[in-house]
Design a protein around this motif. Structure first.
Motif, PDB file in Angstrom:
ATOM      1  N   ASP A 132      41.302  47.681  40.687  1.00  0.00           N
ATOM      2  CA  ASP A 132      40.607  46.719  41.610  1.00  0.00           C
ATOM      3  C   ASP A 132      41.457  45.827  42.479  1.00  0.00           C
ATOM      4  O   ASP A 132      40.988  45.491  43.599  1.00  0.00           O
ATOM      5  CB  ASP A 132      40.069  45.568  40.356  1.00  0.00           C
ATOM      6  N   LEU A 133      42.694  45.599  42.223  1.00  0.00           N
ATOM      7  CA  LEU A 133      43.396  45.095  43.072  1.00  0.00           C
ATOM      8  C   LEU A 133      43.892  45.804  44.340  1.00  0.00           C
ATOM      9  O   LEU A 133      43.557  45.563  45.359  1.00  0.00           O
ATOM     10  CB  LEU A 133      45.007  44.646  42.300  1.00  0.00           C
ATOM     11  N   LEU A 134      44.080  47.350  43.933  1.00  0.00           N
ATOM     12  CA  LEU A 134      44.464  48.011  45.225  1.00  0.00           C
ATOM     13  C   LEU A 134      43.237  48.085  45.905  1.00  0.00           C
ATOM     14  O   LEU A 134      43.325  48.412  47.189  1.00  0.00           O
ATOM     15  CB  LEU A 134      44.625  49.344  44.469  1.00  0.00           C
ATOM     16  N   ASP A 139      40.511  47.243  51.205  1.00  0.00           N
ATOM     17  CA  ASP A 139      39.340  46.809  51.864  1.00  0.00           C
ATOM     18  C   ASP A 139      39.618  45.571  52.965  1.00  0.00           C
ATOM     19  O   ASP A 139      39.351  45.425  54.112  1.00  0.00           O
ATOM     20  CB  ASP A 139      38.272  46.195  50.886  1.00  0.00           C
ATOM     21  N   LYS A 140      40.737  44.844  52.502  1.00  0.00           N
ATOM     22  CA  LYS A 140      41.022  43.535  53.152  1.00  0.00           C
ATOM     23  C   LYS A 140      42.175  43.581  54.023  1.00  0.00           C
ATOM     24  O   LYS A 140      42.572  42.565  54.807  1.00  0.00           O
ATOM     25  CB  LYS A 140      40.703  42.028  52.612  1.00  0.00           C
ATOM     26  N   THR A 156      49.569  42.290  48.695  1.00  0.00           N
ATOM     27  CA  THR A 156      49.617  43.227  49.768  1.00  0.00           C
ATOM     28  C   THR A 156      50.093  44.577  49.093  1.00  0.00           C
ATOM     29  O   THR A 156      50.481  44.677  48.145  1.00  0.00           O
ATOM     30  CB  THR A 156      50.601  42.907  51.021  1.00  0.00           C
ATOM     31  N   LEU A 157      50.098  45.752  49.949  1.00  0.00           N
ATOM     32  CA  LEU A 157      50.715  46.905  49.677  1.00  0.00           C
ATOM     33  C   LEU A 157      51.738  47.383  50.386  1.00  0.00           C
ATOM     34  O   LEU A 157      51.940  47.006  51.739  1.00  0.00           O
ATOM     35  CB  LEU A 157      49.813  48.052  49.818  1.00  0.00           C
ATOM     36  N   ILE A 162      52.059  47.226  44.741  1.00  0.00           N
ATOM     37  CA  ILE A 162      51.248  46.004  44.929  1.00  0.00           C
ATOM     38  C   ILE A 162      52.346  44.815  44.884  1.00  0.00           C
ATOM     39  O   ILE A 162      53.174  44.685  44.106  1.00  0.00           O
ATOM     40  CB  ILE A 162      50.316  45.742  44.029  1.00  0.00           C
ATOM     41  N   ILE A 163      52.602  44.241  46.064  1.00  0.00           N
ATOM     42  CA  ILE A 163      53.165  42.984  46.056  1.00  0.00           C
ATOM     43  C   ILE A 163      52.577  41.632  46.254  1.00  0.00           C
ATOM     44  O   ILE A 163      51.683  41.471  46.866  1.00  0.00           O
ATOM     45  CB  ILE A 163      54.296  43.164  47.601  1.00  0.00           C
ATOM     46  N   LEU A 164      53.257  40.625  45.416  1.00  0.00           N
ATOM     47  CA  LEU A 164      52.559  39.342  45.539  1.00  0.00           C
ATOM     48  C   LEU A 164      53.634  38.314  46.226  1.00  0.00           C
ATOM     49  O   LEU A 164      54.791  38.531  45.841  1.00  0.00           O
ATOM     50  CB  LEU A 164      52.576  38.783  43.941  1.00  0.00           C
TER      51      LEU A 164
END
Length: 198
Positions: A132-134, A139-140, A156-157, A162-164
């Motif tokens: 879901d995060l990916l 999308d955004k 972000t990717l 996935i980077i926070l």
């Protein structure tokens, strides 16, 4: 005749004593049975077994996070069937990388509120899996996540990971992900995020 009466009397007394002894034995045997019957079934243990806290405690990478959760008291949130929550839990190694001055501050009993806030800023309301995060990041481009502690993390990717990123510019990468529990999901990250602490 007297001997017969005496014998009968002694026999009657023996029977009375014997029956009294049997009554005492029966009473003593009943007590443990009553004690066993009044025990309540360990329902709360079953609830805790599948909880976020149980998953955190059983995961070898998250021993430090589990300890911090108990110290701050958020373990109660994670142990009960409340939520669901998404936890970005720093690994043991991430906790080892905390600078000495920040670690000293967090471990000070007077700083419990800051320590609690730091952990809550690694939590989201709702259960959000990595897929879901990916999808939402794709999308955004950049996804803003509001934590339980009121901070904002930007997801972000980078190279498929996935980077926070927190308000201080600190970045953490999600490693092991989607550790499912009855009241949420855990993702392991490689750095402690200090939002609203520095």
């Amino acid at each position: 005749m007297k001997i017969t009466r005496l014998f009968t009397f002694v026999l009657l007394i023996s029977i009375v004593f014997a029956s009294c002894k049997n009554e005492v034995k029966e009473t003593m045997v009943e007590t443990p049975v009553q004690t066993v019957e009044t025990k309540t079934p360990p329902k709360t243990v079953k609830v805790a077994t599948g909880s976020l806290m149980a998953k955190v405690m059983s995961h070898k990478e998250l021993k430090s996070f589990a300890s911090a959760s108990v110290t701050t008291g958020i373990s109660e949130m994670l142990m009960n069937e409340t939520g669901p929550y998404t936890i970005f839990a720093p690994s043991n190694n991430a906790f080892n990388l905390i600078p000495n001055d920040i670690e000293k501050h967090l471990l000070n009993p007077n700083s419990k509120e800051d320590f609690t806030s730091l952990l809550k800023n690694h939590m989201l309301k709702g259960s959000v899996g990595s897929a879901d995060l990916l999808q939402r990041i794709r999308d955004k481009g950049t996804l803003t996540l509001e934590t339980v502690g009121g901070a904002r993390l930007k997801a972000t990717l980078k190279g498929g990971s996935i980077i926070l990123k927190d308000d201080n510019g600190d970045e953490a990468t999600i490693g092991t992900s989607d550790i499912q529990s009855a009241n949420g999901v855990v993702h392991v990250i490689d750095k402690v995020l200090y939002t609203k602490l520095k």
